[in-house]
Design a protein around this motif. Sequence first.
Motif, mmCIF file in Angstrom:
data_model
loop_
_atom_site.group_PDB
_atom_site.id
_atom_site.type_symbol
_atom_site.label_atom_id
_atom_site.label_comp_id
_atom_site.label_asym_id
_atom_site.label_seq_id
_atom_site.Cartn_x
_atom_site.Cartn_y
_atom_site.Cartn_z
ATOM 1 N N ASN A 268 0.853 -1.186 0.000
ATOM 2 C CA ASN A 268 0.000 0.000 0.000
ATOM 3 C C ASN A 268 0.889 1.236 0.000
ATOM 4 O OD1 ASN A 268 -1.599 2.192 0.691
ATOM 5 N ND2 ASN A 268 -2.974 0.959 1.954
ATOM 6 N N PRO A 269 0.946 1.988 -1.099
ATOM 7 C CA PRO A 269 1.886 3.115 -1.158
ATOM 8 C C PRO A 269 1.592 4.195 -0.134
ATOM 9 C CG PRO A 269 0.356 3.150 -3.028
ATOM 10 C CD PRO A 269 0.166 1.841 -2.327
ATOM 11 N N VAL A 270 0.308 4.433 0.177
ATOM 12 C CA VAL A 270 -0.019 5.452 1.172
ATOM 13 C C VAL A 270 0.477 5.024 2.543
ATOM 14 C CG1 VAL A 270 -1.875 6.686 2.339
ATOM 15 C CG2 VAL A 270 -1.983 6.326 -0.127
ATOM 16 N N ALA A 271 0.272 3.744 2.868
ATOM 17 C CA ALA A 271 0.756 3.234 4.152
ATOM 18 C C ALA A 271 2.275 3.366 4.239
ATOM 19 C CB ALA A 271 0.329 1.785 4.344
ATOM 20 N N ALA A 272 2.946 3.081 3.138
ATOM 21 C CA ALA A 272 4.402 3.200 3.127
ATOM 22 C C ALA A 272 4.826 4.651 3.302
ATOM 23 C CB ALA A 272 4.952 2.636 1.818
ATOM 24 N N GLN A 273 4.102 5.578 2.658
ATOM 25 C CA GLN A 273 4.413 6.992 2.808
ATOM 26 C C GLN A 273 4.199 7.443 4.246
ATOM 27 O OE1 GLN A 273 2.121 9.197 -0.073
ATOM 28 N NE2 GLN A 273 2.659 7.762 -1.705
ATOM 29 N N ARG A 274 3.132 6.918 4.869
ATOM 30 C CA ARG A 274 2.857 7.294 6.252
ATOM 31 C C ARG A 274 3.976 6.816 7.172
ATOM 32 N NH1 ARG A 274 -3.522 5.594 6.006
ATOM 33 N NH2 ARG A 274 -4.278 7.530 5.092
ATOM 34 N N SER A 456 8.471 3.362 16.238
ATOM 35 C CA SER A 456 9.319 2.335 15.625
ATOM 36 C C SER A 456 8.682 0.955 15.625
ATOM 37 C CB SER A 456 10.664 2.275 16.354
ATOM 38 O OG SER A 456 10.470 2.036 17.741
ATOM 39 N N GLU A 457 7.613 0.772 16.393
ATOM 40 C CA GLU A 457 6.939 -0.532 16.478
ATOM 41 C C GLU A 457 5.728 -0.624 15.549
ATOM 42 O OE1 GLU A 457 8.449 -2.764 19.437
ATOM 43 O OE2 GLU A 457 9.646 -1.419 18.203
ATOM 44 N N THR A 458 5.525 0.382 14.703
ATOM 45 C CA THR A 458 4.319 0.447 13.880
ATOM 46 C C THR A 458 4.109 -0.813 13.062
ATOM 47 O OG1 THR A 458 4.421 2.859 13.746
ATOM 48 C CG2 THR A 458 3.168 1.739 12.038
ATOM 49 N N HIS A 459 5.178 -1.375 12.499
ATOM 50 C CA HIS A 459 5.032 -2.539 11.623
ATOM 51 C C HIS A 459 4.543 -3.781 12.364
ATOM 52 C CE1 HIS A 459 9.044 -2.662 13.380
ATOM 53 N NE2 HIS A 459 9.105 -3.946 13.117
ATOM 54 N N ASN A 463 -1.186 -1.411 11.200
ATOM 55 C CA ASN A 463 -1.704 -0.086 10.848
ATOM 56 C C ASN A 463 -2.087 -0.089 9.367
ATOM 57 O OD1 ASN A 463 -0.171 2.955 9.872
ATOM 58 N ND2 ASN A 463 -2.217 2.782 10.745
ATOM 59 N N THR A 464 -3.358 -0.275 9.076
ATOM 60 C CA THR A 464 -3.826 -0.276 7.688
ATOM 61 C C THR A 464 -4.765 0.874 7.387
ATOM 62 O OG1 THR A 464 -5.708 -1.725 8.202
ATOM 63 C CG2 THR A 464 -3.630 -2.790 7.576
ATOM 64 N N ARG A 465 -5.238 1.569 8.430
ATOM 65 C CA ARG A 465 -6.204 2.647 8.222
ATOM 66 C C ARG A 465 -5.744 3.899 8.957
ATOM 67 N NH1 ARG A 465 -11.499 -0.144 10.447
ATOM 68 N NH2 ARG A 465 -9.938 -0.755 12.008
ATOM 69 N N HIS A 466 -5.328 4.892 8.178
ATOM 70 C CA HIS A 466 -5.003 6.220 8.679
ATOM 71 C C HIS A 466 -4.109 6.135 9.922
ATOM 72 C CE1 HIS A 466 -5.463 10.486 8.428
ATOM 73 N NE2 HIS A 466 -6.000 10.607 9.623
ATOM 74 N N ASP A 470 -5.300 -1.872 13.712
ATOM 75 C CA ASP A 470 -6.334 -2.915 13.678
ATOM 76 C C ASP A 470 -6.344 -3.746 14.957
ATOM 77 O OD1 ASP A 470 -6.893 -2.007 11.167
ATOM 78 O OD2 ASP A 470 -5.842 -3.615 10.111
ATOM 79 N N VAL A 471 -5.261 -3.658 15.722
ATOM 80 C CA VAL A 471 -5.221 -4.386 16.996
ATOM 81 C C VAL A 471 -6.264 -3.811 17.956
ATOM 82 C CG1 VAL A 471 -3.775 -4.993 18.983
ATOM 83 C CG2 VAL A 471 -2.798 -4.957 16.681
ATOM 84 N N HIS A 472 -6.515 -2.511 17.865
ATOM 85 C CA HIS A 472 -7.570 -1.834 18.613
ATOM 86 C C HIS A 472 -7.242 -1.722 20.096
ATOM 87 C CE1 HIS A 472 -11.665 -0.229 18.916
ATOM 88 N NE2 HIS A 472 -11.819 -0.956 19.996
ATOM 89 N N ASP A 473 -6.958 -2.864 20.729
ATOM 90 C CA ASP A 473 -6.690 -2.888 22.172
ATOM 91 C C ASP A 473 -5.524 -3.833 22.415
ATOM 92 O OD1 ASP A 473 -6.629 -3.123 24.905
ATOM 93 O OD2 ASP A 473 -8.719 -3.726 25.145
ATOM 94 N N ILE A 474 -4.401 -3.296 22.835
ATOM 95 C CA ILE A 474 -3.175 -4.083 23.007
ATOM 96 C C ILE A 474 -3.298 -5.088 24.137
ATOM 97 C CG2 ILE A 474 -1.995 -2.539 24.620
ATOM 98 C CD1 ILE A 474 -0.438 -4.277 21.538
ATOM 99 N N LEU A 475 -4.381 -4.991 24.938
ATOM 100 C CA LEU A 475 -4.604 -5.942 26.032
ATOM 101 C C LEU A 475 -5.627 -7.006 25.678
ATOM 102 C CD1 LEU A 475 -4.773 -3.473 29.071
ATOM 103 C CD2 LEU A 475 -2.769 -4.583 28.070
#
Length: 540
Positions: A268-274, A456-459, A463-466, A470-475
Amino acid sequence: MELTCYLHPSWHPRIRPAGSKREWMDATPESFAYRCLPLAIANAHGWEVGSPCAFRARWNGGQGVDAVEIEVEGDVPESQRPVSLFGSGTITFHIEGLIRTAPGYNLWVGGPPNAAKHGIAPLTGVIETDWSPYTFTMNWRFTAPGEWVRFEEDEPFCFFYPVERGLIDRVEARMRPLSDAPELEEAFMAWSASRDAFQEHVARTQPEAPSDRWQKLYYRGVCPNGEPGAADHQAKLRPPAFQNAPEKGRCPMATQAKAVVAAVSDPNPVAAQRQAWRERTQKRQAALADGLTSIPILPTIPAETFLDLFYAPGVPVLIEGLAANWPAVGQWTPEYLAEKVGHAEITYQGGRNGAADFELAKDRHIRTMPFDAYIDAVTGGETGNDAYITAYNSTANKAALAPLMADLGQVPYLDEAEGMLWIGPQGTFTPLHHDLTNNLLVQVTGAKRLHLIPPSETHLIANTRHVFSDVHDILDEEKLAQYPAARQAVCYEIDILPGDALFIPVGWWHQVRSLSFNTMLTYTNFLWPNDAYKDFPTDQ
């Protein structure tokens, strides 16, 4: 009193304030172990030292120094390696530091409280550190031969705090009938009766909210008759960090997580740009954040210091008591708020419980209601995430909530612009996301618990939307099962209490839970540039 750790040029001890968290306490149903306030206070009642290396050790049951086998991972200097020094099934850690206490104070040294380790136990000592020119060691003794015991790098192996010397000698200890203290006996009997009644109520009504299933008198520092207990009752302990710690002594950021290298390519080029935007915006952050083991907690600091140490490099910090003197901190009870604003109509975010995308579709959840009716609704026994005045409602609510603004004070890092107000019940939840600005959260009423994850942990966190994960809740175990890479993400937990301010740098992921009825403001109007949002890539 002053507690000083003197350092030889070659010493880099990993000393940090101890935290209240324990994995086994987290794992108890509904984390009920934390309801025992004495446990949590003991956990944080001092400072801990992290192991400079990962290793495993085994004892064969003998008494000699050769009866212990130690295997260290990595290239670690001999001076930092644990050794078998005394025999008798022990291993020894050298403490890199000469710790001095004030005159008349010793240092209690042992293992981390309430953190049992299978196969080995810490030994405890009390040291006269107000005069002694000697370093000390921390020792552990095996409890079972033939079993490998493992320590991770940065795992705490030592815990210490000062104690007054001679106090035990001055104690006059005696036993007396409870009837000798009529007021104490009356209070005890009242508590006993109220506890029996409360337990009967819980058994009969089976309340759903965990907080409604425990009485909380001691936790809140309240006597059985409802009067406050000790004026200096502590429900949370935050030892200060040692100032001027050497850079090499800072504990690695990835204490509990495996290092992840090279971000995966994104179709996804936008995701890569983000992601490129995050890396560009936070290029200085990554190097400095590698020194964090927890979010720093400091008293109010000058604006120049805040800029140099936190704002510019993008490092989060909790500034304790920054707003403690604001009138709002003592006044903003639900009753006060309702009376001050009255029937003025406000907007809030409603109907959130039935929608997984309530944060992405904010406009769909806008509701209106008289403010005093809203306060009644969120304090009338209803808790949860279904009704929440958020920052998204700030513009619409500006006029209605204007009477409250006079109760706020100034922040030395901001200009004169207003903050965005959040008001809600216990249980509100803002899912995992990052903002496009640097934010300062100022807590006024109640408490919130935040989990923060570095850019640095984004990957790892889908993160697919803005700006949302998508994990929503890390717990959420179900979400973590769906996105297992998120388990590896470095994550910090911190509570923000009335009067505290939390700086969240741009690009840092965070999620927020309300622990009680709460009011909070978000500020973005810093004295310095805060416009990284301008070149954030948008969907085409």
